[in-house]
Design an enzyme around this catalytic site. Structure first.
Site: not given
Ligand code: IMP
Length: 423
Positions: A12, A223, A15, A39-40
């Site tokens: 988080d 991650q 990225k 999750g992006h």
């Protein structure tokens, strides 16, 4: 040109946003580990795209690849591609390749993840996406690969072979083993296999060929370093290796081909799920950062734990990844906080430590040694260059850069693609 991007903290770090920003310069963008636990959030022209599996450069012309070291839930991928298509971005087999050896996350992995987590007296706080159990099957050689999914007969044979093992496991953990015989999901998976069959690729061969032709390849980690299954804060980690070397091993690209390793570093630290976080702020300052930074999980919506910038952990990330440059994100979140604190070392049993102890249990006992910095006032989100930053923000960045010892190349002051500048 081969560039690897990884998270320096606990994921988080932003990225997706930095990959999205760099993507226009690359021909291939590749996921090398993890699955839809990641999750992006990418924001373009104020519109939010939440992605879990699709590599972050999807909005550019680059070809996207999902490598064999990832674990892929085909239902999640199908949902993402359908949403993207509804919004006008068609992702077909020319755009996306999935390695034939990619492990498939099956519904029983998700079931087992839920059962495993509820059985643990000390929780990990997994995303319950079946990640760990899919990786267990890879290592145990009980996985279903992308090429099995695409061939109904092979998939059925594989399931026949796996059903007694998985049913016994589910039953022993207090679950309902009938999931293994449930034709509803099996038929859905057969359909998904047909849909994604044309996407099957040989990722290692494709990347090496592209590099031979002088093309640019970007490997996008999920991650972060301290969630790494080998070097992280076990047991509170994910089930894959999230550091730069893992990109080479998981993609089948030799380490001599790597040109740049970019670390994504948040101006403070967050963690979602359990495990040590020495600078955690379990107070109003932590709540303030969480609200100001929108620190709620993209995948699970869980509030993220927030803390001051933790130098010892970043030093370890630098060692684990060999960064050539850093992208510093979310500087804007720290506006109007006086003083700002930076953890420059730990104290453990009366000894000062400049580097984290290797044992997770010892890390959990570390007390941060904090240094004060004056901070700054005002909104940074409209700033587009270093010299327009307030003095306090420049001082904060300079201090961090000299402590970390790797050049800061990108500075990000908001979620939008335009809210990043080169230092
Ligand atoms: P799993 O990856 O779902 O097995 O979860 C293991 C740990 O990794 C949990 O603490 C999760 O919260 C954490 N985790 C997994 N993926 C991410 C991510 O993308 N960002 C931050 N934490 C993550």
């Amino acid at each position: 040109m081969f560039t690897i991007i990884t998270g320096t903290q606990f994921g988080d770090e932003g990225k997706g946003k930095i990959v999205d920003l760099m993507a226009r310069e690359y021909d291939l963008i590749v996921r090398f580990q993890g699955g839809d636990n990641a999750g992006h959030t990418v924001v373009v022209d104020g519109k939010k795209y939440k992605l879990h599996l699709t590599p972050s450069g999807v909005l550019f012309d680059a070809r996207l690849l999902i490598g064999p070291g990832t674990v892929m839930n085909p239902q999640t991928l199908a949902t993402e591609l359908n949403t993207l298509a509804d919004e006008g971005t068609v992702v077909d087999e020319k755009k996306l390749g999935i390695d034939a050896k990619t492990s498939i996350i099956m519904p029983y992995h998700v079931e087992l993840d839920g059962l495993g987590e509820s059985a643990r007296s000390v929780k990990i706080g997994t995303t319950k996406r079946g990640i760990g159990y899919a990786y267990i099957d890879k290592v145990a050689r009980d996985e279903v690969q992308m090429s099995d999914l695409a061939d109904e007969e092979r998939l059925r044979r594989r399931l026949e072979e796996l059903t007694p093992i998985k049913a016994a496991q589910i039953q022993s953990m207090g679950g309902d083993p009938s999931i293994m015989e449930d034709e509803t999901w099996i038929r859905t998976y057969i359909e998904l296999g047909r849909r994604f069959a044309p996407f099957i690729a040989d990722v290692s061969h494709e990347i090496n060929t592209a590099l031979d032709q002088g093309k640019k390849v970007l490997a996008e980690g999920a991650q972060g370093a301290h969630l790494d299954v080998i070097h992280g804060t076990q047991k509170f980690v994910t089930s894959s290796s999230c550091i730069a070397g893992s990109a080479c091993a998981n993609l089948g690209v030799g380490p001599t081909r790597v040109d740049e390793v970019v670390g994504i570093l948040k101006a403070y630290i967050t963690r979602v799920g359990e495990g040590p976080l020495p600078t955690e702020l379990k107070n109003r300052t932590g709540d303030y950062i969480r609200e100001a930074g929108g620190e709620f999980g993209t995948t699970t919506g869980r509030p993220r734990r927030c803390g001051w910038f933790d130098l010892p952990l970043v030093k370890k990330s630098v060692a684990l990844n060999g960064y050539t440059q850093i992208a510093l994100t979310k500087l804007d979140v720290l506006s109007d906080m006086h003083p700002l604190k930076v953890c420059v070392a730990y104290e453990l049993d009366g000894t000062r430590l400049d580097y984290p102890p290797e044992s997770t249990a010892d890390l959990a006992r570390c007390v941060p040694v904090l240094e004060d910095l004056p901070g700054w006032d005002g909104d940074l989100t409209g700033i587009r260059s270093m010299d327009a930053l307030p003095d306090g923000a420049i001082e904060y960045l300079s201090r961090l850069e000299s402590l970390v010892g790797v050049p800061f190349k990108y500075i990000s002051v908001g979620p939008g693609r335009e809210q990043t500048f080169i230092k």
